[in-house]
Design a protein around this motif. Structure first.
Motif, PDB file in Angstrom:
ATOM      1  N   SER A 298      -3.549   4.275  17.044  1.00  0.00           N
ATOM      2  CA  SER A 298      -2.730   4.306  18.251  1.00  0.00           C
ATOM      3  C   SER A 298      -3.525   3.714  19.406  1.00  0.00           C
ATOM      4  N   ALA A 299      -2.823   2.979  20.249  1.00  0.00           N
ATOM      5  CA  ALA A 299      -3.462   2.365  21.405  1.00  0.00           C
ATOM      6  C   ALA A 299      -2.672   2.730  22.641  1.00  0.00           C
ATOM      7  N   GLU A 300      -3.408   2.885  23.740  1.00  0.00           N
ATOM      8  CA  GLU A 300      -2.784   3.217  25.019  1.00  0.00           C
ATOM      9  C   GLU A 300      -3.415   2.399  26.128  1.00  0.00           C
ATOM     10  N   ARG A 301      -2.631   2.220  27.173  1.00  0.00           N
ATOM     11  CA  ARG A 301      -3.153   1.603  28.389  1.00  0.00           C
ATOM     12  C   ARG A 301      -2.421   2.281  29.547  1.00  0.00           C
ATOM     13  N   PRO A 302      -2.781   3.519  29.818  1.00  0.00           N
ATOM     14  CA  PRO A 302      -1.963   4.388  30.671  1.00  0.00           C
ATOM     15  C   PRO A 302      -1.698   3.886  32.084  1.00  0.00           C
ATOM     16  N   LYS A 303      -2.623   3.264  32.725  1.00  0.00           N
ATOM     17  CA  LYS A 303      -2.410   2.823  34.110  1.00  0.00           C
ATOM     18  C   LYS A 303      -2.484   1.308  34.214  1.00  0.00           C
ATOM     19  N   GLY A 304      -2.367   0.652  33.103  1.00  0.00           N
ATOM     20  CA  GLY A 304      -2.390  -0.808  33.136  1.00  0.00           C
ATOM     21  C   GLY A 304      -3.755  -1.387  33.404  1.00  0.00           C
ATOM     22  N   SER A 305      -4.797  -0.533  33.288  1.00  0.00           N
ATOM     23  CA  SER A 305      -6.153  -1.067  33.493  1.00  0.00           C
ATOM     24  C   SER A 305      -6.906  -0.986  32.169  1.00  0.00           C
ATOM     25  N   PHE A 306      -7.725   0.060  31.963  1.00  0.00           N
ATOM     26  CA  PHE A 306      -8.456   0.161  30.705  1.00  0.00           C
ATOM     27  C   PHE A 306      -7.510   0.563  29.581  1.00  0.00           C
ATOM     28  N   SER A 307      -7.986   0.355  28.358  1.00  0.00           N
ATOM     29  CA  SER A 307      -7.194   0.714  27.180  1.00  0.00           C
ATOM     30  C   SER A 307      -8.074   1.487  26.203  1.00  0.00           C
ATOM     31  N   THR A 308      -7.448   2.331  25.396  1.00  0.00           N
ATOM     32  CA  THR A 308      -8.155   3.017  24.315  1.00  0.00           C
ATOM     33  C   THR A 308      -7.459   2.728  22.994  1.00  0.00           C
ATOM     34  N   LEU A 309      -8.258   2.644  21.965  1.00  0.00           N
ATOM     35  CA  LEU A 309      -7.770   2.492  20.600  1.00  0.00           C
ATOM     36  C   LEU A 309      -8.310   3.670  19.796  1.00  0.00           C
ATOM     37  N   GLU A 310      -7.419   4.479  19.228  1.00  0.00           N
ATOM     38  CA  GLU A 310      -7.833   5.622  18.444  1.00  0.00           C
ATOM     39  C   GLU A 310      -7.485   5.413  16.985  1.00  0.00           C
ATOM     40  N   ILE A 311      -8.407   5.754  16.124  1.00  0.00           N
ATOM     41  CA  ILE A 311      -8.151   5.737  14.680  1.00  0.00           C
ATOM     42  C   ILE A 311      -8.307   7.163  14.181  1.00  0.00           C
ATOM     43  N   GLN A 312      -7.251   7.690  13.604  1.00  0.00           N
ATOM     44  CA  GLN A 312      -7.301   9.048  13.072  1.00  0.00           C
ATOM     45  C   GLN A 312      -7.600   9.007  11.577  1.00  0.00           C
ATOM     46  N   ARG A 313      -8.282  10.061  11.102  1.00  0.00           N
ATOM     47  CA  ARG A 313      -8.561  10.205   9.665  1.00  0.00           C
ATOM     48  C   ARG A 313      -9.123   8.889   9.108  1.00  0.00           C
ATOM     49  N   THR A 314     -10.241   8.462   9.656  1.00  0.00           N
ATOM     50  CA  THR A 314     -10.805   7.160   9.287  1.00  0.00           C
ATOM     51  C   THR A 314     -11.036   7.048   7.782  1.00  0.00           C
ATOM     52  N   GLU A 315     -10.876   5.818   7.300  1.00  0.00           N
ATOM     53  CA  GLU A 315     -11.115   5.475   5.891  1.00  0.00           C
ATOM     54  C   GLU A 315     -12.186   4.400   5.854  1.00  0.00           C
ATOM     55  N   GLN A 316     -12.810   4.235   4.682  1.00  0.00           N
ATOM     56  CA  GLN A 316     -13.876   3.231   4.576  1.00  0.00           C
ATOM     57  C   GLN A 316     -13.347   1.828   4.875  1.00  0.00           C
ATOM     58  N   GLY A 317     -12.102   1.585   4.552  1.00  0.00           N
ATOM     59  CA  GLY A 317     -11.497   0.282   4.832  1.00  0.00           C
ATOM     60  C   GLY A 317     -11.311  -0.012   6.304  1.00  0.00           C
ATOM     61  N   ASP A 318     -11.506   0.985   7.154  1.00  0.00           N
ATOM     62  CA  ASP A 318     -11.407   0.766   8.601  1.00  0.00           C
ATOM     63  C   ASP A 318     -12.686   0.165   9.165  1.00  0.00           C
ATOM     64  N   SER A 319     -13.740   0.127   8.379  1.00  0.00           N
ATOM     65  CA  SER A 319     -15.005  -0.438   8.848  1.00  0.00           C
ATOM     66  C   SER A 319     -14.792  -1.899   9.220  1.00  0.00           C
ATOM     67  N   ALA A 320     -15.100  -2.245  10.454  1.00  0.00           N
ATOM     68  CA  ALA A 320     -14.858  -3.592  10.964  1.00  0.00           C
ATOM     69  C   ALA A 320     -15.393  -3.664  12.381  1.00  0.00           C
ATOM     70  N   MET A 321     -15.301  -4.856  12.959  1.00  0.00           N
ATOM     71  CA  MET A 321     -15.557  -5.039  14.391  1.00  0.00           C
ATOM     72  C   MET A 321     -14.203  -4.978  15.083  1.00  0.00           C
ATOM     73  N   TYR A 322     -14.088  -4.156  16.104  1.00  0.00           N
ATOM     74  CA  TYR A 322     -12.850  -4.052  16.881  1.00  0.00           C
ATOM     75  C   TYR A 322     -13.088  -4.749  18.217  1.00  0.00           C
ATOM     76  N   LEU A 323     -12.288  -5.782  18.438  1.00  0.00           N
ATOM     77  CA  LEU A 323     -12.466  -6.635  19.606  1.00  0.00           C
ATOM     78  C   LEU A 323     -11.310  -6.449  20.576  1.00  0.00           C
ATOM     79  N   CYS A 324     -11.641  -6.476  21.839  1.00  0.00           N
ATOM     80  CA  CYS A 324     -10.647  -6.412  22.903  1.00  0.00           C
ATOM     81  C   CYS A 324     -10.716  -7.730  23.674  1.00  0.00           C
ATOM     82  N   ALA A 325      -9.580  -8.212  24.113  1.00  0.00           N
ATOM     83  CA  ALA A 325      -9.525  -9.434  24.914  1.00  0.00           C
ATOM     84  C   ALA A 325      -8.535  -9.233  26.048  1.00  0.00           C
ATOM     85  N   SER A 326      -8.722  -9.971  27.132  1.00  0.00           N
ATOM     86  CA  SER A 326      -7.772  -9.880  28.235  1.00  0.00           C
ATOM     87  C   SER A 326      -7.463 -11.260  28.784  1.00  0.00           C
TER      88      SER A 326
END
Lengths: 109, 112
Positions: free
Chosen positions: B66-94
């Motif tokens: 799930s991802a949020e950007r509550p006030k239109g400024s910063f954003s968060t990305l949450e991963i629940q119940r992580t799995e080994q396949g989630d291992s990666a680089m997570y990149l943000c761009a604007s």
């Protein structure tokens, strides 16, 4: 998600040589971007292209937006050791960009 | 430094744990993107915000993400119940418009 075809996959060249790489897609794009990525870092924007046929330079780098809008090319002239890295193309349309699979460049001093 | 920033830069977690990443875009940029990049691949689009509205989500973004950007400024990305396949680089761009994107340094996730 869609990934663009980028070639070559890797290149090993002597310092001072010129480099060419290209990116092709089955889809038409309105924007082409070229990035360089160092290990463990995010991609850094090199060149942006907005019109079919456009040729744009940034120092020793020159990129072209293909006439068909389905491809783009990047040339690096007189390569130097700090050109080492992975180069990615990205085609833009709608609300997102689609990235190529990358060209890994090694420059031998 | 007025570029895109991401925190943390590295995260090691055990399978099943939840993790949250933060992205601070370039200050005047209203568009914010999240990508995932695995070894030897280019970045793959996950989701896109224009201001606080999440306008597009990839099929790669499973229910555990799930991802949020509550006030239109910063954003968060949450991963629940992580799995080994989630291992990666997570990149943000604007960006200000759909004519370019500026990336942050990424968050490297390792799930043990």
């Amino acid at each position: 998600g869609q990934q663009l075809n980028q070639s070559p996959q890797s290149m090993f060249i002597q310092e001072g040589e010129d480099v060419s790489m290209n990116c092709t897609s089955s889809s038409i794009f309105n924007t082409w971007l070229w990035y360089k990525q160092d290990p463990g870092e995010g991609p850094v924007l090199l060149i942006a292209l907005y019109k079919a046929g456009e040729l744009t330079s940034n120092g020793r780098l020159t990129a072209q937006f293909g006439i068909t809008r389905k491809d783009s090319f990047l040339n690096i002239s007189a390569s130097i050791p700090s050109d080492v890295g992975i180069y990615f193309c990205a085609g833009g349309g709608g609300n997102q960009f689609y990235f190529g699979t990358g060209t890994s460049l090694t420059v031998i001093p | 430094d007025t570029g895109v920033s991401q925190d943390p830069r590295h995260k090691i977690t055990k399978r099943g744990q939840n993790v949250t990443f933060r992205c601070d875009p370039i200050s005047e940029h209203n568009r914010l993107y999240w990508y995932r990049q695995t070894l030897g691949q280019g970045p793959e689009f996950l989701t896109y915000f224009q201001n606080e509205a999440q306008l597009e989500k990839s099929r790669l973004l499973s229910d555990r993400f799930s991802a949020e950007r509550p006030k239109g400024s910063f954003s968060t990305l949450e991963i629940q119940r992580t799995e080994q396949g989630d291992s990666a680089m997570y990149l943000c761009a604007s960006s200000l418009a759909l004519d370019t994107q500026y990336f942050g340094p990424g968050t490297r996730l390792t799930v043990l």
